[in-house]
Design a protein around this motif. Structure first.
Motif, mmCIF file in Angstrom:
data_model
loop_
_atom_site.group_PDB
_atom_site.id
_atom_site.type_symbol
_atom_site.label_atom_id
_atom_site.label_comp_id
_atom_site.label_asym_id
_atom_site.label_seq_id
_atom_site.Cartn_x
_atom_site.Cartn_y
_atom_site.Cartn_z
ATOM 1 N N THR A 80 0.826 -1.198 0.000
ATOM 2 C CA THR A 80 0.000 0.000 0.000
ATOM 3 C C THR A 80 0.863 1.251 0.000
ATOM 4 N N ALA A 81 0.601 2.108 -0.974
ATOM 5 C CA ALA A 81 1.243 3.419 -1.011
ATOM 6 C C ALA A 81 0.370 4.362 -0.195
ATOM 7 N N THR A 128 4.787 9.958 -0.767
ATOM 8 C CA THR A 128 4.199 8.742 -0.221
ATOM 9 C C THR A 128 5.272 7.773 0.262
ATOM 10 N N SER A 129 4.827 6.797 1.033
ATOM 11 C CA SER A 129 5.668 5.666 1.430
ATOM 12 C C SER A 129 5.000 4.398 0.909
ATOM 13 N N MET A 130 5.775 3.333 0.789
ATOM 14 C CA MET A 130 5.229 2.038 0.395
ATOM 15 C C MET A 130 5.450 1.054 1.530
ATOM 16 N N THR A 131 4.412 0.311 1.875
ATOM 17 C CA THR A 131 4.522 -0.730 2.890
ATOM 18 C C THR A 131 4.034 -2.035 2.297
ATOM 19 N N ASN A 132 4.922 -3.015 2.207
ATOM 20 C CA ASN A 132 4.569 -4.358 1.758
ATOM 21 C C ASN A 132 4.679 -5.302 2.944
ATOM 22 N N GLY A 133 3.618 -6.019 3.218
ATOM 23 C CA GLY A 133 3.654 -6.918 4.363
ATOM 24 C C GLY A 133 2.369 -7.711 4.489
ATOM 25 N N THR A 134 2.245 -8.387 5.612
ATOM 26 C CA THR A 134 1.116 -9.276 5.870
ATOM 27 C C THR A 134 0.100 -8.580 6.766
ATOM 28 N N VAL A 135 -1.158 -8.630 6.358
ATOM 29 C CA VAL A 135 -2.221 -8.023 7.151
ATOM 30 C C VAL A 135 -2.467 -8.881 8.391
#
Length: 224
Positions: A80-81, A128-135
């Motif tokens: 999510t950006a 913006t920032s980007m976060t990739n991970g597990t919900v």
């Protein structure tokens, strides 16, 4: 011996610095395909420039299909950006949510600076920032109430999701109307003139070498 160790440590540090400087920098391209060749596509970027992107044997091609926030479950791997919250202490606010297929779990995991993206609030592009991970469902204190339902409760203010990555976690607010897309495997047949794309590539002179290209399905514009 101490002098030799110092010289060796300095050499390793220098070598690491040189390697870091020599590492190719990945650039992100957004635009519309104008021409397709056997091993390349030419795009018109959002800024109006023309760029050629070469396709190699390792280039991953995918499609981005419309999805909904209801498809984001506990355990989903997403990206999510997001922009900064309105006030200090507010969670970042998502500008888009990308749901990865299970085969790409772990891709780009982490939290890092992203690009300036259009803001639906009409204020223009924002950092913006980007976060990739597990919900993950946050753990909270609870109480139990048993009784009769007297009416429905709508969720009109969006949702906050907690994204876990590399031993850390971040709460992200997802307002109503935030674009949500799902990454689907595809082949080069989806690379056609007029298609909207998002590409990660490394510059090589006046061309780019693509690492991945994602094509908006049925005219969709990639929101990331």
């Amino acid at each position: 011996m101490t002098i030799l160790r110092t010289i060796a440590a300095a050499g390793l540090t220098l070598a690491s610095s040189v390697a870091a400087l020599a590492a190719p920098q990945v650039e992100r391209l957004r635009g519309t395909i104008e021409r397709v060749e056997a091993d390349a596509v030419t795009i018109r970027t959002r800024a109006g420039a023309t760029e050629t992107i070469r396709l190699g044997a390792g280039t991953r091609v995918s499609q981005l299909a419309p999805a909904s926030l209801d498809q984001v479950k506990d355990g989903s791997f997403i990206g999510t950006a997001a922009k900064a919250g309105d006030k200090p202490g507010d969670p970042p606010v998502a500008l888009e949510v990308l749901i990865f297929p299970e085969a790409l779990r772990g891709a780009g995991e982490g939290h890092y600076p992203w690009d300036r993206l259009p803001d639906s609030s009409g204020t223009g592009p924002v950092e913006t920032s980007m976060t990739n991970g597990t919900v993950r469902a946050p753990e909270v204190e609870t109480s139990m109430t048993n009784g009769t339902v007297a009416g429905g409760v709508g969720v009109g203010n969006g949702r906050t999701i907690t994204v876990s990555y590399k031993g850390q976690s971040l709460a992200v607010a997802v307002p109503p109307g935030t674009p949500v897309v799902m990454l689907e495997p595809a082949d080069r047949a989806v690379l056609v003139p007029g298609a909207k794309i998002f590409a990660s590539a490394v510059r090589d002179g006046d061309r780019f070498e693509a690492r991945s290209i994602s094509v908006g399905k049925d005219g969709l514009t990639p929101p990331m």
